[in-house]
Design an enzyme around this catalytic site. Structure first.
Site, PDB file in Angstrom:
ATOM      1  N   ASN A  91       0.823  -1.212   0.000  1.00  0.00           N
ATOM      2  CA  ASN A  91       0.000   0.000   0.000  1.00  0.00           C
ATOM      3  C   ASN A  91       0.855   1.260   0.000  1.00  0.00           C
ATOM      4  O   ASN A  91       1.903   1.305   0.626  1.00  0.00           O
ATOM      5  CB  ASN A  91      -0.926   0.009   1.224  1.00  0.00           C
ATOM      6  CG  ASN A  91      -1.875  -1.169   1.211  1.00  0.00           C
ATOM      7  OD1 ASN A  91      -2.020  -1.828   0.183  1.00  0.00           O
ATOM      8  ND2 ASN A  91      -2.510  -1.445   2.326  1.00  0.00           N
TER       9      ASN A  91
ATOM     10  N   HIS B 262       5.668  -0.469  -2.832  1.00  0.00           N
ATOM     11  CA  HIS B 262       5.201   0.251  -4.024  1.00  0.00           C
ATOM     12  C   HIS B 262       5.234   1.770  -3.862  1.00  0.00           C
ATOM     13  O   HIS B 262       4.551   2.473  -4.605  1.00  0.00           O
ATOM     14  CB  HIS B 262       3.798  -0.236  -4.414  1.00  0.00           C
ATOM     15  CG  HIS B 262       3.791  -1.665  -4.879  1.00  0.00           C
ATOM     16  ND1 HIS B 262       2.648  -2.435  -4.961  1.00  0.00           N
ATOM     17  CD2 HIS B 262       4.814  -2.470  -5.299  1.00  0.00           C
ATOM     18  CE1 HIS B 262       2.971  -3.643  -5.409  1.00  0.00           C
ATOM     19  NE2 HIS B 262       4.267  -3.692  -5.608  1.00  0.00           N
TER      20      HIS B 262
ATOM     21  N   SER C 230      -4.703  -9.797  -3.173  1.00  0.00           N
ATOM     22  CA  SER C 230      -5.141 -10.854  -4.099  1.00  0.00           C
ATOM     23  C   SER C 230      -3.955 -11.678  -4.583  1.00  0.00           C
ATOM     24  O   SER C 230      -4.139 -12.653  -5.299  1.00  0.00           O
ATOM     25  CB  SER C 230      -5.868 -10.229  -5.291  1.00  0.00           C
ATOM     26  OG  SER C 230      -4.984  -9.362  -5.991  1.00  0.00           O
TER      27      SER C 230
HETATM   28  P1  OAD Z   1      -6.186  -6.165  -4.797  1.00  0.00           P
HETATM   29  O1  OAD Z   1      -7.261  -5.178  -5.068  1.00  0.00           O
HETATM   30  O2  OAD Z   1      -5.645  -6.931  -5.949  1.00  0.00           O
HETATM   31  O3  OAD Z   1      -6.675  -7.215  -3.711  1.00  0.00           O
HETATM   32  C1  OAD Z   1      -7.324  -6.778  -2.557  1.00  0.00           C
HETATM   33  C2  OAD Z   1      -7.623  -7.970  -1.673  1.00  0.00           C
HETATM   34  O4  OAD Z   1      -8.198  -7.458  -0.488  1.00  0.00           O
HETATM   35  C3  OAD Z   1      -8.605  -8.985  -2.270  1.00  0.00           C
HETATM   36  O5  OAD Z   1      -8.134 -10.304  -2.072  1.00  0.00           O
HETATM   37  C4  OAD Z   1      -9.888  -8.726  -1.474  1.00  0.00           C
HETATM   38  O6  OAD Z   1     -10.697  -9.892  -1.310  1.00  0.00           O
HETATM   39  C5  OAD Z   1      -9.323  -8.275  -0.144  1.00  0.00           C
HETATM   40  N1  OAD Z   1     -10.244  -7.475   0.681  1.00  0.00           N
HETATM   41  C6  OAD Z   1     -11.295  -6.705   0.299  1.00  0.00           C
HETATM   42  N2  OAD Z   1     -11.878  -6.121   1.372  1.00  0.00           N
HETATM   43  C7  OAD Z   1     -11.164  -6.536   2.460  1.00  0.00           C
HETATM   44  C8  OAD Z   1     -11.271  -6.295   3.864  1.00  0.00           C
HETATM   45  N3  OAD Z   1     -12.218  -5.495   4.385  1.00  0.00           N
HETATM   46  N4  OAD Z   1     -10.366  -6.904   4.672  1.00  0.00           N
HETATM   47  C9  OAD Z   1      -9.397  -7.703   4.179  1.00  0.00           C
HETATM   48  N5  OAD Z   1      -9.271  -7.972   2.870  1.00  0.00           N
HETATM   49  C10 OAD Z   1     -10.126  -7.405   2.017  1.00  0.00           C
HETATM   50  O7  OAD Z   1      -5.022  -5.352  -4.035  1.00  0.00           O
HETATM   51  P2  OAD Z   1      -3.496  -5.731  -3.843  1.00  0.00           P
HETATM   52  O8  OAD Z   1      -3.300  -7.211  -3.813  1.00  0.00           O
HETATM   53  O9  OAD Z   1      -2.998  -4.931  -2.710  1.00  0.00           O
HETATM   54  O10 OAD Z   1       0.155  -1.702  -7.287  1.00  0.00           O
HETATM   55  O11 OAD Z   1      -2.876  -5.139  -5.181  1.00  0.00           O
HETATM   56  C11 OAD Z   1      -1.499  -5.229  -5.396  1.00  0.00           C
HETATM   57  C12 OAD Z   1      -1.023  -4.085  -6.238  1.00  0.00           C
HETATM   58  O12 OAD Z   1      -1.822  -3.979  -7.415  1.00  0.00           O
HETATM   59  C13 OAD Z   1      -1.170  -2.729  -5.595  1.00  0.00           C
HETATM   60  O13 OAD Z   1      -0.120  -2.411  -4.709  1.00  0.00           O
HETATM   61  C14 OAD Z   1      -1.184  -1.792  -6.770  1.00  0.00           C
HETATM   62  C15 OAD Z   1      -2.105  -2.574  -7.664  1.00  0.00           C
HETATM   63  O14 OAD Z   1      -1.989  -2.371  -9.027  1.00  0.00           O
HETATM   64  C16 OAD Z   1       0.508  -0.675  -8.078  1.00  0.00           C
HETATM   65  O15 OAD Z   1      -0.271   0.201  -8.385  1.00  0.00           O
HETATM   66  C17 OAD Z   1       1.940  -0.727  -8.514  1.00  0.00           C
END
Ligand code: OAD
Length: 228
Positions: free
Chosen positions: A87, A104, A172
């Site tokens: 984040n 990031h 994710s």
């Molecule tokens: P994602 O949006 O890909 O995944 C978010 C995850 O959080 C999913 O598995 C959801 O099910 C989960 N989620 C949703 N609500 C939640 C809650 N209340 N409590 C816990 N979990 C919850 O986000 P990231 O995996 O962080 O990078 O994405 C990785 C990277 O992709 C980011 O850092 C960003 C993005 O593109 C860049 O921009 C370089």
């Protein structure tokens, strides 16, 4: 003290009102990731990128750390805690964490376009395309975009290699190299994963806590404190 490492993604901040990326109402539904989060996007339309990150910074100003951020902060009394986060918000720090690795980048910082030098903390201020860094180069958001290297990757991998316990929250696990970091954990290191949805299969043995970040951290805190 045991080494407790958190690997967090957008989901840990969801309950603070910050949108995730890939959920059904996530950011990448409304924005083209190539346009606002890639180095090619910066060269094509830097003004759009500046506007996009100004908007994210403005939202962050009004967001508050949630209970998950705060529990992670409080666990520093009982564990040697490092947070490795994808984040770009500062909610872990505002929730009390003192050792945070931002893989990031950070929304509240800008840097020189050339070589990402002259990092400057601008807080929640909006900046305009055309402003210059101390080295005379254009200022840009201090964000790691698709197509760029992840400078803190090896530092994060080293921390995870020394983990006694690893907790993954709200990611994710779609974006590499961050998603591959969990494989650096020692083979005898328990791994917990908190997410309200099924996360794509991982080949390591993981204890899955199907809950939101705040619910999941409430449950996990009790478990962790019994094995400190
Ligand atoms: P994602 O949006 O890909 O995944 C978010 C995850 O959080 C999913 O598995 C959801 O099910 C989960 N989620 C949703 N609500 C939640 C809650 N209340 N409590 C816990 N979990 C919850 O986000 P990231 O995996 O962080 O990078 O994405 C990785 C990277 O992709 C980011 O850092 C960003 C993005 O593109 C860049 O921009 C370089």
């Amino acid at each position: 003290m045991k080494k407790l490492v958190f690997l967090t993604g957008a989901g840990v901040s969801a309950e603070s009102g910050i949108k995730t990326f890939r959920d059904s109402d996530g950011l990448w539904e409304n924005y083209n990731v190539e346009e606002v989060a890639s180095i090619d996007g910066w060269y094509r339309n830097p003004r759009l990128m500046v506007q996009f990150y100004n908007e994210r910074r403005r939202q962050l100003k009004d967001a508050q750390p949630n209970e998950a951020h705060r529990i992670i902060g409080e666990l520093e009394s009982d564990f040697d805690v490092t947070v490795v986060t994808q984040n770009v918000d500062n909610l872990h720090e505002r929730g009390g964490s003192t050792d945070v690795i931002h893989l990031h980048g950070e929304l509240t910082k800008v840097c020189s376009e050339r070589g990402k030098k002259c990092v400057e903390d601008i807080g929640y201020r909006e900046f305009e395309y055309g402003e210059r860094a101390a080295d005379g180069q254009l200022l840009r958001p201090f964000i790691v975009w698709f197509g760029e290297e992840v400078p803190l990757l090896s530092k994060a991998a080293e921390v995870i290699e020394h983990a006694d316990i690893l907790v993954i929250i709200g990611t994710s696990l779609n974006v590499y190299p961050a998603a591959g970091l969990l494989y650096y954990a020692p083979s005898n290191c328990p791994i917990y994963l908190i997410d309200p949805k099924e996360v794509q299969p991982v080949t390591r043995r993981i204890e899955f806590i199907r809950a939101t970040a705040t619910e999941g951290m409430r449950i996990l805190k009790e478990k962790l404190l019994t094995c400190k």
